[in-house]
Design a protein around this motif. Structure first.
Motif, short mmCIF file in Angstrom:
data_model
loop_
_atom_site.label_atom_id
_atom_site.label_comp_id
_atom_site.label_asym_id
_atom_site.label_seq_id
_atom_site.Cartn_x
_atom_site.Cartn_y
_atom_site.Cartn_z
N LEU A 605 -6.91 0.85 -9.42
CA LEU A 605 -6.72 0.34 -8.07
C LEU A 605 -5.80 1.21 -7.20
CD1 LEU A 605 -6.52 -3.50 -8.72
CD2 LEU A 605 -8.47 -2.12 -7.96
N GLY A 606 -5.33 2.30 -7.73
CA GLY A 606 -4.48 3.21 -6.95
C GLY A 606 -3.65 4.07 -7.87
N PHE A 607 -2.95 5.04 -7.28
CA PHE A 607 -2.12 5.96 -8.05
C PHE A 607 -0.65 5.60 -7.86
CE2 PHE A 607 -6.01 8.25 -8.11
CZ PHE A 607 -5.94 9.17 -9.15
N LEU A 608 0.00 5.22 -8.96
CA LEU A 608 1.43 4.92 -8.88
C LEU A 608 2.23 6.19 -8.60
CD1 LEU A 608 1.88 2.36 -11.80
CD2 LEU A 608 1.31 1.95 -9.41
N SER A 609 1.64 7.35 -8.85
CA SER A 609 2.31 8.62 -8.57
C SER A 609 2.24 8.99 -7.08
CB SER A 609 1.67 9.74 -9.39
OG SER A 609 0.26 9.76 -9.22
N SER A 610 1.49 8.23 -6.30
CA SER A 610 1.36 8.47 -4.87
C SER A 610 2.25 7.50 -4.09
CB SER A 610 -0.11 8.29 -4.43
OG SER A 610 -0.21 8.13 -3.04
N ARG A 614 1.68 3.49 -3.73
CA ARG A 614 2.73 2.56 -4.19
C ARG A 614 3.11 1.59 -3.07
NH1 ARG A 614 5.14 7.19 -6.39
NH2 ARG A 614 6.79 7.19 -4.82
N GLU A 615 3.25 2.13 -1.88
CA GLU A 615 3.59 1.26 -0.74
C GLU A 615 2.49 0.24 -0.48
OE1 GLU A 615 4.65 1.64 4.05
OE2 GLU A 615 4.45 3.44 2.80
N ASN A 616 1.22 0.71 -0.55
CA ASN A 616 0.09 -0.20 -0.31
C ASN A 616 0.01 -1.28 -1.38
OD1 ASN A 616 -0.74 1.13 2.00
ND2 ASN A 616 -2.15 2.47 0.92
N LEU A 617 0.18 -0.88 -2.64
CA LEU A 617 0.02 -1.84 -3.74
C LEU A 617 1.09 -2.92 -3.71
CD1 LEU A 617 -0.95 0.68 -6.55
CD2 LEU A 617 -2.44 -1.02 -5.50
N ARG A 618 2.24 -2.63 -3.12
CA ARG A 618 3.29 -3.65 -2.97
C ARG A 618 3.00 -4.59 -1.80
NH1 ARG A 618 7.06 0.92 -3.77
NH2 ARG A 618 8.07 0.75 -5.81
N SER A 619 2.07 -4.16 -0.92
CA SER A 619 1.77 -4.92 0.29
C SER A 619 0.87 -6.12 -0.02
CB SER A 619 1.10 -4.02 1.32
OG SER A 619 0.48 -4.76 2.33
N ALA A 620 1.25 -7.28 0.47
CA ALA A 620 0.44 -8.49 0.27
C ALA A 620 -0.91 -8.35 0.96
CB ALA A 620 1.20 -9.71 0.80
N ASP A 621 -0.93 -7.71 2.13
CA ASP A 621 -2.18 -7.54 2.86
C ASP A 621 -3.14 -6.63 2.09
OD1 ASP A 621 -3.83 -7.74 5.35
OD2 ASP A 621 -3.44 -5.58 5.42
N HIS A 622 -2.63 -5.52 1.55
CA HIS A 622 -3.46 -4.59 0.78
C HIS A 622 -3.98 -5.28 -0.49
CE1 HIS A 622 -4.81 -0.55 -0.40
NE2 HIS A 622 -4.44 -0.89 -1.64
N LYS A 623 -3.13 -6.04 -1.13
CA LYS A 623 -3.52 -6.78 -2.34
C LYS A 623 -4.63 -7.75 -2.02
CE LYS A 623 -1.63 -10.14 -5.62
NZ LYS A 623 -0.41 -10.89 -6.00
N ALA A 624 -4.51 -8.45 -0.90
CA ALA A 624 -5.54 -9.42 -0.52
C ALA A 624 -6.88 -8.72 -0.28
CB ALA A 624 -5.09 -10.18 0.73
N LYS A 625 -6.84 -7.53 0.32
CA LYS A 625 -8.09 -6.78 0.58
C LYS A 625 -8.75 -6.34 -0.72
CE LYS A 625 -6.86 -4.91 5.15
NZ LYS A 625 -6.60 -3.66 5.93
#
Length: 633
Positions: A605-610, A614-625
């Protein structure tokens, strides 16, 4: 952005090198100094303009026609072709280093530019300080006296002399002053300012230093010529030699005598160039035109929609077996994967692993076999009896020779990644009379789309198995301030809730921080007739530029792979519709997707090295999408 800066610098320096060659070959020996000066001044400026300016020109008319069947029903779209990786989230240290090379080059250029700018500013401030402290105005001569320097020079709007020069005979002193006054009258100081501004952009290029040195030499030639009119060249040459001194090492001033004495004396005694030789400067016009054409002109294909009817039976078959294709990039306008500009794509890209067999789409004669590492890379063309030509590009190996007759479906090559390509894929074109046609209008619908019954799923009976990766002692990626095992469980729980709201039957591999073996994970699929296993992971790579979602499916070419690919296509398209970057559908030897008894997909679902991911994955809006996309339709 980094690649764009590198491209501009590369094109500017290539252009500057070409113009320097023109100057050396045709213009350097001429005594038309004002023309030489203009050429040397404009060379770096024009080189920058060539690199920065982009002019779009309409090229070939492409004929597009709608076909009855669409490959979009089989494969997801992707303009950016990514390299297949053998392991998830791992790249070799060497490949990781290579990805940093453009950034390092730009950083070095920028640091050098800053250092160059600081050095020039220091030179200016230091020179001004020395001149203000130690200069005395001599009204009768109209010059300033300064004993800190051993030679005469012009700076700003003033002429400076050392006290020793006052002992010269009056005629010689007047020549020195006239020489420096010529620098001021000809405004050579403005040339120095322009080159000072350009220096931080070209500081690393020896060709620029050559141009700068030649310009300063032309300045001296002009000043010598201006103050020596109707005088004896030998007397003036003697004066230059007499006053020869180390002088100044400052690019902002014009010392009367320095280490250019020999060239100046030689030029003084050289026969003047005929006026007709000014015609040689016209060589610059076609040279600059060719450079603009090479670096500034970009061709954009103009598209015209036609309604050319398609026959009941299409003449071509897929050039790669359908089961080996993970993604396509369709014919038409798209974003160029290398520089993100909007360009016309003249064929269809079939994304498949390197080495996959490429077959003849139709019977015909191989009329071109091109061994190249640029553009199309290694490619071949087949001319067919119906007047069509099929082109196969970015190949790894050829299996046919030019002039050979081939039958539809026969092996002609192997898929590769040669030429202008970002990953293994086949670029397939269809042409008629040198105009590109939409290949899809000629392609027979593959069997995988005809036999839809075996891919149908009963949603009422569908069981979705959610695997939250890692857990317990298996930490997963945890070096970036986020724990993969915790994040995977968080997203898995959110996905379960969303699916249950839609009345799906959901099974969870784990619901807490516990150890679960790979076998235990796939055992949950045993006996499930209608099921889909979704394994949730988060990626990592050596390069911080890697970002986006990746989806992996089984390697075996069977019905489970076909169903898994269909699910993967649906999820990939839904993720793209949410405005989230995807990196394509891939296959890899991972236990969770290859040993499951039901269709399975592994989603990174994404790169933790990016930092961006990382910022997106912490975001509730990105998670909902993401969760909304994963729960499907």
């Amino acid at each position: 952005m980094v690649n764009t800066i590198l491209e501009v610098l590369w094109e500017a320096n290539i252009s500057l090198a070409v113009l320097a060659i023109v100057y050396l070959a045709f213009l350097r020996r001429l005594t038309h100094f004002s023309w030489n000066r203009m050429f040397l001044l404009m060379a770096p400026v024009v080189s920058l303009l060539i690199a920065v300016i982009n002019i779009e020109v309409e090229e070939v008319v492409a004929i597009i026609s709608q076909s009855s069947a669409s490959l979009s029903d089989l494969f997801p779209h992707e303009a950016l072709v990514e390299m297949e990786e053998e392991t998830i989230g791992e790249t070799s240290w060497f490949n990781g280093l290579l990805t940093q090379v453009p950034f390092v080059l730009v950083l070095v250029a920028l640091l050098g530019a800053v250092a160059s700018g600081v050095q020039l500013l220091w030179q200016l401030l230091r020179l001004r300080s020395e001149l203000m402290k130690n200069s005395e105005f001599l009204r009768e001569q109209g010059v300033y006296l300064n004993n800190r320097f051993k030679t005469a020079f012009a700076f700003g709007r003033r002429i400076y002399l050392p006290e020793a020069f006052l002992e010269l005979p009056q005629t010689e002193l007047q020549k020195v002053i006239a020489h420096e006054q010529a620098h001021l009258d000809l405004r050579h100081g403005l040339d120095n300012v322009l080159m000072t501004i350009l220096k931080p952009l070209f500081w690393y290029n020896p060709i620029f230093w050559f141009i700068h040195r030649e310009l300063r030499l032309v300045h001296e030639f002009q000043a010598d010529e201006a103050c020596n009119q109707n005088e004896c060249e030998s007397d003036y040459s003697t004066l230059l030699l007499k006053l020869s001194a180390p002088g100044l090492t400052n690019s902002l001033v014009h010392p009367f005598s320095k280490n250019l004495i020999k060239k100046r004396v030689t030029k003084l005694n050289q026969l003047k160039s005929p006026i007709m030789k000014k015609v040689l400067f016209l060589i610059t016009v076609p040279v600059v035109g060719m450079l603009f054409y090479a670096f500034s002109v970009q061709y954009v294909t103009k598209t015209v929609v036609t309604n050319e009817p398609s026959s009941e039976v299409k003449p071509f078959i897929l050039p790669i077996e359908a089961g080996a294709i993970t993604k396509i990039s369709p014919f038409g306008l798209r974003s160029d994967p290398l520089n993100e500009s909007r360009k016309f794509h003249s064929g269809i890209d079939f994304v498949a692993q390197k080495g996959v067999p490429v077959i003849a789409a139709g019977s015909g004669v191989v009329t071109k076999v091109e061994h190249s590492m640029e553009g199309y890379g290694m490619h071949l063309e087949i001319t067919h009896e119906n007047g069509l030509v099929s082109r196969y590009a970015h190949l790894d190996q050829f299996a046919v020779e030019q002039g050979q007759r081939v039958q539809q479906g026969s092996l002609i090559a192997y898929n590769g990644n040669t030429g202008r390509s970002t990953g293994p894929h086949l670029h397939f074109e269809v042409l008629r009379n040198d105009s590109t046609l939409d290949p899809e209008m000629f392609l027979e619908v593959p069997e995988i789309s005809v036999n839809e019954d075996r891919l149908k799923v009963n949603k009422d009976e569908l069981v979705i198995i959610i695997d939250a990766a890692h857990g317990g002692e298996d930490l997963g990626n945890h070096d970036y301030g986020i724990s993969e095992k915790e994040l995977a469980l968080e997203y898995a729980v959110a996905l379960r809730e969303k699916l249950q709201d839609k009345n799906y039957t959901v099974k969870m591999v784990r619901t807490s921080d516990e150890n679960v073996t790979l076998k235990e994970r796939t055992d949950m699929s045993t006996g499930e007739v209608e099921a889909l296993l979704i394994s949730i992971h988060f990626n990592a790579a050596d390069s911080s530029d890697a970002h986006g979602v990746e989806i992996y499916v089984p390697q075996d070419q069977d019905i489970r792979r076909e169903k898994s690919s269909r699910y993967a296509c649906i999820l990939d398209n839904l993720i793209e519709q949410q405005g989230i970057d995807t990196r394509g559908i891939k296959s890899a030897p991972y236990w969770i997707v290859n040993k499951s008894e039901c269709p399975a997909v592994l989603v990174e679902l994404g790169f933790l090295s990016s930092a961006q991911d990382r910022e997106n994955l912490r975001s509730a809006d990105h998670k909902a999408k993401l969760v909304e996309a994963l729960n499907g339709n």
